[in-house]
Structure formats: C-alpha cells, structure tokens
Scaffold this active site. Structure first.
Site, short mmCIF file in Angstrom:
data_model
loop_
_atom_site.label_atom_id
_atom_site.label_comp_id
_atom_site.label_asym_id
_atom_site.label_seq_id
_atom_site.Cartn_x
_atom_site.Cartn_y
_atom_site.Cartn_z
N GLY A 56 0.82 -1.03 0.05
CA GLY A 56 0.11 -0.05 -0.15
C GLY A 56 0.76 1.08 -0.12
O GLY A 56 1.87 1.30 0.85
N ARG A 98 10.49 -1.38 -4.27
CA ARG A 98 9.15 -1.69 -5.43
C ARG A 98 9.36 -0.21 -6.08
O ARG A 98 9.68 1.05 -5.58
CB ARG A 98 8.00 -1.62 -4.64
CG ARG A 98 7.62 -3.06 -3.86
CD ARG A 98 6.48 -3.38 -3.44
NE ARG A 98 5.25 -3.53 -4.40
CZ ARG A 98 4.06 -3.64 -4.12
NH1 ARG A 98 3.56 -3.46 -2.77
NH2 ARG A 98 3.24 -4.00 -5.19
N ASP A 243 -1.49 4.39 -6.16
CA ASP A 243 0.05 4.61 -5.86
C ASP A 243 0.89 5.47 -6.48
O ASP A 243 1.94 5.87 -5.88
CB ASP A 243 0.30 3.01 -6.62
CG ASP A 243 -0.10 1.80 -5.76
OD1 ASP A 243 -1.34 1.39 -6.09
OD2 ASP A 243 0.36 1.68 -4.90
C1 LIG Z 1 -3.77 3.48 -0.16
S1 LIG Z 1 -2.46 2.88 -1.49
C2 LIG Z 1 -3.10 1.38 -1.91
C3 LIG Z 1 -2.97 0.82 -2.95
O1 LIG Z 1 -1.94 -0.25 -3.01
C4 LIG Z 1 -2.11 -1.25 -3.64
O2 LIG Z 1 -1.11 -1.95 -4.17
P1 LIG Z 1 -0.15 -3.26 -3.19
O3 LIG Z 1 -1.10 -4.04 -2.64
O4 LIG Z 1 0.19 -4.01 -4.58
O5 LIG Z 1 1.00 -2.25 -2.60
C5 LIG Z 1 -3.17 -1.06 -4.51
O6 LIG Z 1 -2.59 -0.42 -5.87
C6 LIG Z 1 -3.85 -0.09 -3.61
O7 LIG Z 1 -5.00 0.89 -4.22
#
Ligand SMILES: CSC[C@H]1O[C@H](OP(=O)(O)O)[C@H](O)[C@@H]1O
Length: 353
Positions: A56, A98, A243
């Site tokens: 996140g 990342r 993101d």
């Molecule tokens: C509040 S940002 C959340 C955002 O991050 C997630 O990606 P990941 O789980 O791969 O870090 C996803 O894009 C969410 O919307």
C-alpha cells in the site's frame, strides 16, 4: 504518536514502532494468520516492502521512513559523524524495493532532508520524530480525506472498491476505505462490493477483513463480476486508492482499476480516487511515465499459495495499470477535492490554491 504498549493485531497497526524496533503486521497471510515481523535493519525493511509484508503506497513510505531510522542507528554506531555518507547505500536499497508507489521516494526524500538539519551527535531521536511525523500526518490526512470523500456522496448508495486501500495500506484509517468508513458512518454507504483482486487477493483477504472488523456490510466478488453489477444501476460510485498520480491526473493503481473505470464510465457510475498529496508526482506529466511493477509470474499461476497453472506455461504479472484522468470523476486528497482532474487543477491543488 500513540506509544504502542502492546502489539495488538488491528488494521490500524500495519506499521508500528515499538521498543526501538519496527514491527510490521505480515499482510501476506492475513486474515488467517496474523503475526508481526520485528525488523532491525534497512535491508530487512527493504525486503519486507519487496515481499509485500507491508504494502500500500502510504504504508510503504511510512515503513521506509522507519527503515531510515534503523539505518541511521546502525551507521552512527559504526561510523560516528560519517553516518551521512554510509547511509546512502541503505536509502538506495530501500528505494529499490518497489518502483510504482511514489510515496516510497517521497518519504525517503523527506527523511534525507532532515539529515542537513542534524548536528554531530546521535541522529536517531530526531529522525525517529521525523518518521513518526510522516506516520501521524498520514493518519490525520486519511481522516480528512474520509470527510471530504463522504461529502461527495449525496444520497445513500452501494459502492465497489478494488484491492485494499484501507488502514492496512496506510498509516491508519485508510484512503478509499477511509472514505467508505466516513460515508458509512454518515449513512451514505450501506453496502460495499469488494473485488477479490487477483492475483494477490488484497480484496478478499484484506479489504473484507477490514470492513467486517468495522461492521460495514461487505460482499466479496470475482473481479470480473463488477461489470454486471455496475450494469444494474445499484452502484453509485467506484472508490479506489492510488500508488502514483501524474501531474495531469492520470492514476496508477492496482491492476484492474483501468478496466473498472472504463466499465464505470460506460454505466454512468462515478469514479473516486482517494490518495494523499504524497501520492501525486508532479515530475511526471502523464501516466505514460509511471513505472509499472511486474512481479513474479508464479503469483498469477498460483492461488492462495497453491500452484494451479500447468508447469512450463508462462504468465504476465503487471501489478498496476494507469487510469486516464478523463475516466476519473474526483480525486480526493487531504488538501481538497479535484473534480474532473487535469494538469491545471492538480497544480492548483498542490500550490494550495
Ligand atoms: C492506499 S494505497 C493502496 C494501493 O496499493 C495497492 O497496491 P499493493 O497492494 O500492490 O501495494 C493497491 O494499488 C492499492 O490501491
């Protein structure tokens, strides 16, 4: 910053600084298995971000900020006043964890800015205060975003969300789920449909857990079930996180968001993106410049950690896509709301105009 006396498993405790260690609620196995990992180095923090122990965009930035504190403690112990030179290798390692969430780079830059203001003594107390400020500001900003986003929902409705943009993805309360929490409390959202969000299942495992814990009615659905649900006319909004948002309002978010936004526009459903201004990258003119992370193909060929695809078959695994600003009805930030986002409106928001 509340002082953590115990490490209780709660969505708001995805990232916890506790007794001079960084503790991460391991999101790879939630909700079935809930445990914290204790980290004592920048290298371990970078690995935890890479392996999605913490994920996140804002949560990644907050974890990286605490990772800088861990690095400063180690480098000061080794190098004394020369810690500023040695720590650059640690920041590079954190930055390489990342590529898409700009909050990671924003947090590292904000921590590095503090280096110049420190004297020759132990940098840890002041850098820890800087990391905790990033954490506290994010949590407070999510509350503000929740209010602003809820205010856009003018009548009681049901919504669709994708992936997890909740407390687990942030410093607490959540961005998209922060809006949903505030709108539910105001009686404006009475049901949430959570896309499972293949291949990592953040929707099934994390969003459903968070909303159930909050007493908010949630129904999990296969990602592709969203289309026929949007066609019913029952859904008022699609509410997601982000993101990285480019200067023109193009939005990078979990893979599948772009398709959901196209479907929403086709069916007259509005799209709300909730993200702190630390997610806005003015250095990128459009979403075409946003680096999209590709993860191991094995994640696509498996489900719940069990191999389901045949051996020897390839798979592609881009984990984000870009939704053009023209498909976004509202970007909600802690500084304000941008309706029908474009370059001028985003610039005005970031100027404070
Ligand atoms: C509040 S940002 C959340 C955002 O991050 C997630 O990606 P990941 O789980 O791969 O870090 C996803 O894009 C969410 O919307």
């Amino acid at each position: 910053m509340e002082t953590q006396t115990t490490l209780n498993v709660h969505p708001d405790n995805a990232v916890v600084w506790h007794r001079d260690q960084l503790h991460l609620l391991d999101q790879r196995y939630l909700p079935g298995r809930a445990e914290f990992l204790a980290l004592e180095s920048a290298a371990a923090t970078a690995a935890a971000i890479r392996d999605m122990v913490v994920r996140g965009a804002p949560a990644i930035g907050i974890a990286a900020a605490y990772g800088v504190v861990l690095a400063a403690r180690a480098r000061f112990a080794e190098q004394g006043a020369d810690w500023r030179v040695a720590i650059e290798a640690d920041l590079a390692q954190l930055a390489a964890s990342r590529p898409t969430a700009v909050n990671l780079f924003w947090a590292l830059a904000r921590m590095r800015e503090r280096f110049a203001t420190l004297g020759g003594g132990d940098p840890v107390p002041e850098l820890l205060a800087a990391a905790q400020a990033i954490h506290d500001e994010d949590r407070a900003g999510n509350r503000r975003m929740g209010e602003l986003g809820a205010g856009l929902i003018d009548e009681p409705t049901e919504v669709v969300t994708h992936c997890n943009a909740g407390a687990l993805a942030t410093g607490g309360y959540g961005t998209a789920l922060g809006v949903i929490r505030s709108a539910h409390a105001a009686g404006r959202i009475h049901h949430v449909y959570a896309d499972e969000t293949r291949p990592w299942l953040q929707g099934t495992r994390l969003t459903a857990w968070e909303l159930a814990e909050s007493g908010i009615p949630v129904t999990v659905q296969a990602d592709h079930a969203a289309a026929s649900l949007l066609a019913t006319g029952r859904i008022g909004w699609v509410i997601v996180g982000s993101d990285r948002i480019a200067a023109n309002g193009d939005v990078a978010n979990k893979i599948g968001t772009y398709g959901l936004a196209v479907l929403a526009r086709h069916h007259g459903v509005r799209v709300m993106v909730a993200a702190p201004t630390s997610t806005i990258d003015l250095a990128l003119a459009s979403g075409a410049e946003i680096p999209i992370e590709e993860r191991d193909a094995a994640e696509v060929l498996a489900c719940g950690g069990v191999q389901v695809g045949p051996a020897g078959v390839g798979a592609r695994n881009p984990v984000f896509d870009v939704t053009p600003a023209g498909l976004v009805d509202a970007i909600v930030t802690e500084r304000g709301v941008v309706m029908a986002p474009d370059t001028d409106k985003i610039a005005a928001l970031m100027r404070g105009g």
